[in-house]
Scaffold this motif. Structure first.
Motif, PDB file in Angstrom:
ATOM      1  N   ALA A  99     -22.939 -10.769 -14.756  1.00  0.00           N
ATOM      2  CA  ALA A  99     -23.753  -9.558 -14.741  1.00  0.00           C
ATOM      3  C   ALA A  99     -23.215  -8.577 -13.703  1.00  0.00           C
ATOM      4  N   ILE A 100     -23.211  -7.304 -14.055  1.00  0.00           N
ATOM      5  CA  ILE A 100     -22.871  -6.233 -13.115  1.00  0.00           C
ATOM      6  C   ILE A 100     -24.168  -5.497 -12.817  1.00  0.00           C
ATOM      7  N   ALA A 101     -24.544  -5.452 -11.549  1.00  0.00           N
ATOM      8  CA  ALA A 101     -25.865  -4.933 -11.190  1.00  0.00           C
ATOM      9  C   ALA A 101     -25.766  -3.918 -10.064  1.00  0.00           C
ATOM     10  N   ALA A 232     -23.166 -12.798 -10.536  1.00  0.00           N
ATOM     11  CA  ALA A 232     -23.453 -11.370 -10.588  1.00  0.00           C
ATOM     12  C   ALA A 232     -22.593 -10.656  -9.558  1.00  0.00           C
ATOM     13  N   ILE A 233     -22.132  -9.472  -9.914  1.00  0.00           N
ATOM     14  CA  ILE A 233     -21.423  -8.592  -8.986  1.00  0.00           C
ATOM     15  C   ILE A 233     -22.335  -7.409  -8.715  1.00  0.00           C
ATOM     16  N   VAL A 234     -22.579  -7.118  -7.453  1.00  0.00           N
ATOM     17  CA  VAL A 234     -23.514  -6.060  -7.082  1.00  0.00           C
ATOM     18  C   VAL A 234     -22.739  -4.836  -6.606  1.00  0.00           C
ATOM     19  N   LEU A 235     -23.132  -3.701  -7.132  1.00  0.00           N
ATOM     20  CA  LEU A 235     -22.457  -2.437  -6.840  1.00  0.00           C
ATOM     21  C   LEU A 235     -23.342  -1.566  -5.958  1.00  0.00           C
ATOM     22  N   THR A 236     -22.719  -0.902  -4.981  1.00  0.00           N
ATOM     23  CA  THR A 236     -23.438   0.038  -4.131  1.00  0.00           C
ATOM     24  C   THR A 236     -22.520   1.201  -3.800  1.00  0.00           C
ATOM     25  N   THR A 237     -23.084   2.228  -3.171  1.00  0.00           N
ATOM     26  CA  THR A 237     -22.298   3.291  -2.570  1.00  0.00           C
ATOM     27  C   THR A 237     -22.514   3.207  -1.061  1.00  0.00           C
ATOM     28  N   PRO A 238     -21.766   3.940  -0.250  1.00  0.00           N
ATOM     29  CA  PRO A 238     -21.810   3.715   1.198  1.00  0.00           C
ATOM     30  C   PRO A 238     -23.139   4.011   1.877  1.00  0.00           C
ATOM     31  N   GLN A 239     -23.937   4.949   1.353  1.00  0.00           N
ATOM     32  CA  GLN A 239     -25.135   5.352   2.086  1.00  0.00           C
ATOM     33  C   GLN A 239     -26.188   4.255   2.111  1.00  0.00           C
ATOM     34  N   ALA A 243     -27.535   1.030  -0.367  1.00  0.00           N
ATOM     35  CA  ALA A 243     -27.384  -0.334   0.143  1.00  0.00           C
ATOM     36  C   ALA A 243     -28.726  -1.052   0.219  1.00  0.00           C
ATOM     37  N   ALA A 244     -29.784  -0.307   0.573  1.00  0.00           N
ATOM     38  CA  ALA A 244     -31.120  -0.909   0.653  1.00  0.00           C
ATOM     39  C   ALA A 244     -31.574  -1.395  -0.714  1.00  0.00           C
ATOM     40  N   ASP A 245     -31.288  -0.604  -1.751  1.00  0.00           N
ATOM     41  CA  ASP A 245     -31.659  -1.017  -3.107  1.00  0.00           C
ATOM     42  C   ASP A 245     -30.787  -2.175  -3.585  1.00  0.00           C
ATOM     43  N   ALA A 246     -29.509  -2.150  -3.232  1.00  0.00           N
ATOM     44  CA  ALA A 246     -28.618  -3.248  -3.608  1.00  0.00           C
ATOM     45  C   ALA A 246     -29.065  -4.541  -2.938  1.00  0.00           C
ATOM     46  N   ARG A 247     -29.579  -4.427  -1.729  1.00  0.00           N
ATOM     47  CA  ARG A 247     -30.080  -5.601  -0.992  1.00  0.00           C
ATOM     48  C   ARG A 247     -31.181  -6.309  -1.790  1.00  0.00           C
ATOM     49  N   LYS A 248     -32.054  -5.523  -2.413  1.00  0.00           N
ATOM     50  CA  LYS A 248     -33.125  -6.100  -3.230  1.00  0.00           C
ATOM     51  C   LYS A 248     -32.542  -6.885  -4.404  1.00  0.00           C
ATOM     52  N   GLY A 249     -31.508  -6.321  -5.011  1.00  0.00           N
ATOM     53  CA  GLY A 249     -30.882  -7.012  -6.130  1.00  0.00           C
ATOM     54  C   GLY A 249     -30.254  -8.328  -5.710  1.00  0.00           C
ATOM     55  N   ILE A 250     -29.590  -8.338  -4.559  1.00  0.00           N
ATOM     56  CA  ILE A 250     -28.980  -9.564  -4.059  1.00  0.00           C
ATOM     57  C   ILE A 250     -30.044 -10.619  -3.794  1.00  0.00           C
ATOM     58  N   ASN A 251     -31.129 -10.202  -3.146  1.00  0.00           N
ATOM     59  CA  ASN A 251     -32.222 -11.144  -2.867  1.00  0.00           C
ATOM     60  C   ASN A 251     -32.816 -11.704  -4.156  1.00  0.00           C
ATOM     61  N   MET A 252     -32.947 -10.843  -5.162  1.00  0.00           N
ATOM     62  CA  MET A 252     -33.506 -11.298  -6.435  1.00  0.00           C
ATOM     63  C   MET A 252     -32.623 -12.369  -7.060  1.00  0.00           C
ATOM     64  N   TYR A 253     -31.311 -12.117  -7.121  1.00  0.00           N
ATOM     65  CA  TYR A 253     -30.406 -13.092  -7.729  1.00  0.00           C
ATOM     66  C   TYR A 253     -30.364 -14.381  -6.934  1.00  0.00           C
ATOM     67  N   HIS A 254     -30.444 -14.293  -5.620  1.00  0.00           N
ATOM     68  CA  HIS A 254     -30.486 -15.501  -4.807  1.00  0.00           C
ATOM     69  C   HIS A 254     -31.731 -16.326  -5.125  1.00  0.00           C
TER      70      HIS A 254
END
Length: 340
Positions: A99-101, A232-239, A243-254
């Motif tokens: 998954a690409i998220a 899953a591979i998680v995508l973000t941009t530098p700001q 990153a805060a929203d990507a953090r939620k995705g990482i926590n969800m997959y974990h």
């Protein structure tokens, strides 16, 4: 704190009765995901009209928001029961599913997923790509394809272009139609895209890439709970916002026991004609996130007008410039994250 909060959440839901089954709601929900102060889970819905369960959703939200440490609640509906790990469905003939998220939209997820699929195909692998962004499919525009797939024995035949087998909800609905769907319907469409597509023709699919919608909603939960995801591979941009929203995705997959293979930072910097790097959207958001979760930073992809132009023209850069610098970054991602 999250473990004790999860216990309080489950105890609260145990006191709520599911109107369809008459039993404790706790027996009809997915695994509860706690993202700091946010509670996320799905409710099994036996009918195709989730609006019937709206009072149940609102009741649960009100009860859970009374718990100390909870300030946000996200409840989705799923049309099928949550499967145990041993019963999760693999798709016959597909060796791996990735998954690409991304936590938020507009970070270039679909373009990255598409070019990664092409990179793998360029290396000789048999690759499929599912555009599972139910509400905003991008694959028709990225590929220049918009025709309905043909049917064979009630299975959809995926389009094939740039060496990749392609399926998208955008191939099934009018380009300008608004898809106003709720939980059970989105889950059914996801299952059709994955299970009712004839991915295998003579030889197995080495890898199926699933381009998911932004956020942590129905599609993510249904995908992670009902299919054997290899990562899953998680995508973000530098700001920090991204990153805060990507953090939620990482926590969800974990929480859902799906391995996160790494992080891609897109739009990392812009290189001026003199060779100077300018960080237009901040700096090191992706690397900080990778360090926080002890994950590999797979690549920092620069801002390059050629990527946008090639996408708008349905001429993906990794297909037309396979030896270029950007194609090299995608080869690095494939090698590091997927081992291909």
């Amino acid at each position: 704190m999250s473990n004790s909060l999860e216990q309080f959440v489950l105890k609260t839901l145990d006191q709520v009765q599911h109107p369809d089954t008459g039993k404790s709601l706790k027996q009809s929900i997915s695994k509860v995901v706690i993202n700091r102060d946010e509670v996320i889970f799905s409710i099994y819905c036996q009918n195709d009209r989730p609006e019937i369960l709206e009072p149940l959703r609102k009741n649960c939200e009100e009860l859970l928001l009374k718990l100390e440490g909870v300030s946000r609640v996200k409840i989705t509906f799923t049309s099928g029961p949550v499967l145990k790990q041993a019963d999760m469905r693999s798709i016959p003939g597909i060796n791996r599913i990735i998954a690409i998220a991304s936590g938020k939209g507009g970070v270039g997820k679909s373009t990255i997923a598409f070019n990664l699929a092409i990179t793998l195909a360029n290396q000789g692998y048999n690759v499929g790509l599912v555009d599972a962004d139910i509400y905003g499919p991008s694959l028709p525009r990225l590929t220049g394809l918009n025709q309905m797939p043909e049917l064979e024995d009630n299975f959809m035949i995926p389009h094939s272009k740039f060496g990749v087998k392609l399926m998208s909800v955008g191939f099934l609905v009018d380009d300008n139609a608004a898809t106003v769907w709720r939980g059970p319907m989105t889950t059914k469409v996801l299952n059709q895209l994955l299970r009712m597509t004839k991915w295998v023709n003579k030889k197995p699919l080495d890898i199926l890439i699933v381009d998911t919608p932004p956020g942590t909603g129905d599609v993510h939960l249904s995908l992670a709970e009902n299919y054997k995801l290899d990562g899953a591979i998680v995508l973000t941009t530098p700001q920090e916002l991204a990153a805060a929203d990507a953090r939620k995705g990482i926590n969800m997959y974990h929480k859902l026991s799906v391995p996160v293979l790494g992080i891609i930072e897109n739009m990392s910097y812009f290189t001026t004609p003199t060779g100077e790097k300018q960080y237009l959207f901040g700096k090191n958001g992706g690397s900080s996130l990778a360090k926080e979760f002890s994950l590999p930073l797979l690549a920092q992809i620069p801002i390059n007008p050629a990527i946008a132009e090639s996408s708008d023209m349905a001429k993906p850069i990794c297909y037309y410039q396979p030896a270029g610098e950007l194609a090299g970054l995608f080869k690095q991602i494939a090698r590091t994250a997927i081992g291909m």
